[in-house]
Scaffold this motif. Structure first.
Motif, PDB file in Angstrom:
ATOM      1  N   ALA A   4       0.828  -1.204   0.000  1.00  0.00           N
ATOM      2  CA  ALA A   4       0.000   0.000   0.000  1.00  0.00           C
ATOM      3  C   ALA A   4       0.864   1.255   0.000  1.00  0.00           C
ATOM      4  CB  ALA A   4      -0.931   0.001   1.212  1.00  0.00           C
ATOM      5  N   ALA A   5       1.994   1.225   0.716  1.00  0.00           N
ATOM      6  CA  ALA A   5       2.894   2.382   0.739  1.00  0.00           C
ATOM      7  C   ALA A   5       3.504   2.631  -0.635  1.00  0.00           C
ATOM      8  CB  ALA A   5       3.989   2.168   1.775  1.00  0.00           C
ATOM      9  N   VAL A   6       3.824   1.558  -1.350  1.00  0.00           N
ATOM     10  CA  VAL A   6       4.364   1.709  -2.703  1.00  0.00           C
ATOM     11  C   VAL A   6       3.300   2.299  -3.636  1.00  0.00           C
ATOM     12  CG1 VAL A   6       5.343   0.490  -4.685  1.00  0.00           C
ATOM     13  CG2 VAL A   6       5.990  -0.182  -2.356  1.00  0.00           C
ATOM     14  N   ARG A   7       2.073   1.801  -3.523  1.00  0.00           N
ATOM     15  CA  ARG A   7       0.990   2.370  -4.347  1.00  0.00           C
ATOM     16  C   ARG A   7       0.772   3.839  -4.020  1.00  0.00           C
ATOM     17  NH1 ARG A   7      -1.399  -2.668  -3.148  1.00  0.00           N
ATOM     18  NH2 ARG A   7      -2.667  -1.752  -1.492  1.00  0.00           N
ATOM     19  N   GLU A   8       0.824   4.181  -2.734  1.00  0.00           N
ATOM     20  CA  GLU A   8       0.645   5.572  -2.325  1.00  0.00           C
ATOM     21  C   GLU A   8       1.733   6.459  -2.917  1.00  0.00           C
ATOM     22  OE1 GLU A   8       0.256   8.198   1.792  1.00  0.00           O
ATOM     23  OE2 GLU A   8       0.391   6.010   1.884  1.00  0.00           O
ATOM     24  N   THR A   9       2.957   5.927  -3.014  1.00  0.00           N
ATOM     25  CA  THR A   9       4.049   6.681  -3.628  1.00  0.00           C
ATOM     26  C   THR A   9       3.742   6.976  -5.091  1.00  0.00           C
ATOM     27  OG1 THR A   9       5.728   5.780  -2.132  1.00  0.00           O
ATOM     28  CG2 THR A   9       6.490   6.614  -4.260  1.00  0.00           C
ATOM     29  N   ARG A  10       3.256   5.981  -5.819  1.00  0.00           N
ATOM     30  CA  ARG A  10       2.926   6.191  -7.240  1.00  0.00           C
ATOM     31  C   ARG A  10       1.804   7.217  -7.394  1.00  0.00           C
ATOM     32  NH1 ARG A  10       5.328   2.665 -10.646  1.00  0.00           N
ATOM     33  NH2 ARG A  10       6.334   0.837  -9.700  1.00  0.00           N
ATOM     34  N   VAL A  11       0.812   7.126  -6.525  1.00  0.00           N
ATOM     35  CA  VAL A  11      -0.281   8.101  -6.563  1.00  0.00           C
ATOM     36  C   VAL A  11       0.251   9.507  -6.301  1.00  0.00           C
ATOM     37  CG1 VAL A  11      -2.377   8.860  -5.364  1.00  0.00           C
ATOM     38  CG2 VAL A  11      -2.082   6.442  -5.966  1.00  0.00           C
ATOM     39  N   ALA A  12       1.156   9.629  -5.328  1.00  0.00           N
ATOM     40  CA  ALA A  12       1.724  10.936  -4.987  1.00  0.00           C
ATOM     41  C   ALA A  12       2.499  11.522  -6.166  1.00  0.00           C
ATOM     42  CB  ALA A  12       2.625  10.812  -3.768  1.00  0.00           C
ATOM     43  N   ILE A  13       3.238  10.679  -6.870  1.00  0.00           N
ATOM     44  CA  ILE A  13       4.007  11.148  -8.030  1.00  0.00           C
ATOM     45  C   ILE A  13       3.079  11.685  -9.116  1.00  0.00           C
ATOM     46  CG2 ILE A  13       5.483  10.378  -9.936  1.00  0.00           C
ATOM     47  CD1 ILE A  13       6.686   8.335  -7.878  1.00  0.00           C
ATOM     48  N   ARG A  14       2.014  10.940  -9.408  1.00  0.00           N
ATOM     49  CA  ARG A  14       1.075  11.390 -10.451  1.00  0.00           C
ATOM     50  C   ARG A  14       0.372  12.681 -10.032  1.00  0.00           C
ATOM     51  NH1 ARG A  14      -0.230   5.539 -10.313  1.00  0.00           N
ATOM     52  NH2 ARG A  14       0.955   4.561 -12.015  1.00  0.00           N
ATOM     53  N   PRO A  65      13.993   0.589  -8.795  1.00  0.00           N
ATOM     54  CA  PRO A  65      14.342   1.805  -9.537  1.00  0.00           C
ATOM     55  C   PRO A  65      13.827   1.801 -10.971  1.00  0.00           C
ATOM     56  CG  PRO A  65      16.278   0.401  -9.220  1.00  0.00           C
ATOM     57  CD  PRO A  65      15.190  -0.168  -8.378  1.00  0.00           C
ATOM     58  N   ALA A  66      13.867   0.626 -11.619  1.00  0.00           N
ATOM     59  CA  ALA A  66      13.411   0.574 -13.010  1.00  0.00           C
ATOM     60  C   ALA A  66      11.919   0.867 -13.117  1.00  0.00           C
ATOM     61  CB  ALA A  66      13.729  -0.800 -13.616  1.00  0.00           C
ATOM     62  N   GLY A  67      11.148   0.319 -12.172  1.00  0.00           N
ATOM     63  CA  GLY A  67       9.707   0.536 -12.214  1.00  0.00           C
ATOM     64  C   GLY A  67       9.334   1.998 -12.054  1.00  0.00           C
ATOM     65  N   PHE A  68      10.024   2.712 -11.159  1.00  0.00           N
ATOM     66  CA  PHE A  68       9.711   4.126 -10.966  1.00  0.00           C
ATOM     67  C   PHE A  68      10.295   4.984 -12.073  1.00  0.00           C
ATOM     68  CE2 PHE A  68       8.604   2.588  -6.783  1.00  0.00           C
ATOM     69  CZ  PHE A  68       7.497   3.366  -6.480  1.00  0.00           C
ATOM     70  N   ALA A  69      11.470   4.602 -12.590  1.00  0.00           N
ATOM     71  CA  ALA A  69      12.056   5.359 -13.702  1.00  0.00           C
ATOM     72  C   ALA A  69      11.183   5.269 -14.946  1.00  0.00           C
ATOM     73  CB  ALA A  69      13.455   4.841 -14.001  1.00  0.00           C
ATOM     74  N   ALA A  70      10.420   4.168 -15.079  1.00  0.00           N
ATOM     75  CA  ALA A  70       9.557   3.993 -16.246  1.00  0.00           C
ATOM     76  C   ALA A  70       8.297   4.852 -16.191  1.00  0.00           C
ATOM     77  CB  ALA A  70       9.168   2.525 -16.378  1.00  0.00           C
ATOM     78  N   ARG A  94      14.012  11.617 -12.794  1.00  0.00           N
ATOM     79  CA  ARG A  94      15.140  10.736 -12.475  1.00  0.00           C
ATOM     80  C   ARG A  94      14.956  10.125 -11.093  1.00  0.00           C
ATOM     81  NH1 ARG A  94      19.529  13.511  -9.545  1.00  0.00           N
ATOM     82  NH2 ARG A  94      18.889  15.679  -9.144  1.00  0.00           N
ATOM     83  N   ILE A  95      15.804   9.133 -10.826  1.00  0.00           N
ATOM     84  CA  ILE A  95      15.789   8.401  -9.558  1.00  0.00           C
ATOM     85  C   ILE A  95      17.103   8.674  -8.826  1.00  0.00           C
ATOM     86  CG2 ILE A  95      15.669   6.117  -8.472  1.00  0.00           C
ATOM     87  CD1 ILE A  95      13.107   6.849  -9.909  1.00  0.00           C
ATOM     88  N   VAL A  96      17.018   8.847  -7.514  1.00  0.00           N
ATOM     89  CA  VAL A  96      18.212   8.939  -6.664  1.00  0.00           C
ATOM     90  C   VAL A  96      18.100   7.851  -5.605  1.00  0.00           C
ATOM     91  CG1 VAL A  96      19.474  10.320  -4.978  1.00  0.00           C
ATOM     92  CG2 VAL A  96      18.580  11.406  -7.048  1.00  0.00           C
ATOM     93  N   GLY A  97      19.092   6.989  -5.517  1.00  0.00           N
ATOM     94  CA  GLY A  97      19.061   5.874  -4.577  1.00  0.00           C
ATOM     95  C   GLY A  97      19.107   6.326  -3.130  1.00  0.00           C
TER      96      GLY A  97
END
Length: 396
Positions: free
Chosen positions: A44-54, A76-81, A87-90
């Motif tokens: 759920a936290a990962v989904r919330e991150t994607r929602v926040a980005i959009r 990283p690949a999933g979020f970079a896509a 961009r992504i920062v580790g």
């Protein structure tokens, strides 16, 4: 055009992320950039991150969007896509000035905040079977005491009355430092070398690693807040074993009893509902741990399988059962919280006022609503009423 140009940090997840976000905020000053500091503690936290980005992209169509944090580190690949992401920062690189175009390190300011969060430890050497965070944070590493003390002294000089020590596995502090100083030693040194610090609070602790020195400080030092948040996760010994936790049910109950015998400390706990193989009797043990450990600050997670973890390969509890057990656990925890808040009516509490000026937190971390008062001030408040989630009071 952007509706609001300039630097912005969106923070998800833990208190450690909050502390790191404030450093990032200082590093990106003056740029048209949004940093999303992600969380991966649950699906759920990962989904919330994607929602926040959009959501950020819709609100800030022209800004550079950089994603960092645990979710970005693990995938990283999933979020970079994602088309919204620049961009992504580790995670291991997110506090490096060069990654943000800064020429020097920056100190977090926590501008306007009543309390400040100070990272003392990061990463984790344990491998609980449900947890993906070690993949996102790496091995345990501690901040030397001198650097912690210097940071806290600067925050106190800037007007902060309360500091919260944060980390991924805070009670493992010092295992990688010369002489292996424990968390209790660090707390003692902070209190000695920053005498102007009025309130020190600890974030989530592993019950099995609370040594005698730390126990004595929690139960006997007035500047250490009477609020202990424990990483319990379950109340069933079989589930704790399958989680690869290092404490038993009896260990947790005994610790709380020892603490309560010496000081009235408000207990919080992280608890997972519906862990793989959990049957009704095992869940009943977790439900009962709320009473047995006098938990008044429950933090309940419905179990969600994280890819690559051993628990994801165990026999799973049906999703509807997981949701039902999480709801029951939350309801029971909230009922205990209501009773605890009601028991405080008529008492006087020292309340650190938040930046809004009309609310704050007592030493035991009960939220208190009060008439307007200066932010960051500590007010003596007589509690006059309690709702299900907060107290109401008048300044004495």
């Amino acid at each position: 055009m952007d509706l609001a140009a300039g630097p912005e940090v969106v923070t998800l997840g833990c208190r450690l992320n909050i502390a790191e976000s404030e450093t990032i905020r200082a590093l990106i000053a003056g740029r048209d950039i949004v940093v999303v500091n992600s969380c991966a503690v649950t699906n759920a936290a990962v989904r919330e991150t994607r929602v926040a980005i959009r959501r950020v992209r819709r609100r800030r169509p022209d800004a550079e969007i950089v994603v960092t944090g645990c979710a970005a580190q693990i995938d990283p690949a999933g979020f970079a896509a994602m088309p919204e992401v620049t961009r992504i920062v580790g995670n291991l690189d997110k506090l490096a000035p060069a990654n943000w175009g800064a020429v020097a390190a920056a100190s977090p300011a926590f501008a306007g905040h009543a309390r400040a969060f100070v990272e003392v430890q990061n990463g984790c050497d344990h491998r609980c079977t449900f947890c993906a965070i070690p993949f996102g944070r790496g091995a345990s590493r501690s901040v030397p005491a001198g650097a912690v003390i210097e940071r806290i002294a600067a925050l106190v000089d800037a007007g902060h009355r309360e500091v919260v020590l944060t980390g991924v596995d805070v009670t493992s502090y010092g295992s990688d430092l010369p002489g292996t100083p424990a968390l209790g030693s660090l707390v003692e040194r902070i209190l000695t070398h920053v005498p102007a610090l009025e309130r020190l609070r600890l974030s989530s602790l592993d019950a099995v690693e609370i040594d005698d020195r730390l126990f004595d400080l929690v139960t006997g030092e007035p500047r250490v807040m009477p609020h202990l948040h424990l990483s319990l996760q379950a109340g069933s010994d079989m589930i704790l074993k399958r989680m690869k936790r290092r404490h038993t049910r009896a260990d947790a109950i005994a610790l709380v009893a020892r603490v309560k015998a010496k000081r009235d400390v408000a207990i919080g706990a992280d608890l997972i509902a519906g862990f793989p193989t959990e049957d009704a009797a095992m869940f009943a043990d977790t439900l009962a741990i709320l009473d047995d450990c006098d938990v008044v600050h429950p933090h309940v997670f419905p179990y969600s399988p994280r890819a690559g973890t051993p628990a994801a390969r165990m026999p799973q509890v049906a999703p509807d059962v997981v949701r039902e057990r999480a709801a029951r656990l939350r309801a029971a925890g909230n009922a205990r919280r209501r009773d605890w808040l009601a028991s405080l009516i008529g008492s006087e509490q020292a309340v650190l006022v938040e930046r809004s000026g009309d609310r704050g937190h007592a030493a035991g971390f009960a939220e208190v609503r009060l008439p307007s008062a200066p932010p960051r001030s500590i007010q003596r408040v007589r509690v006059t009423a309690a709702t299900g989630t907060f107290l109401e009071g008048m300044i004495v």
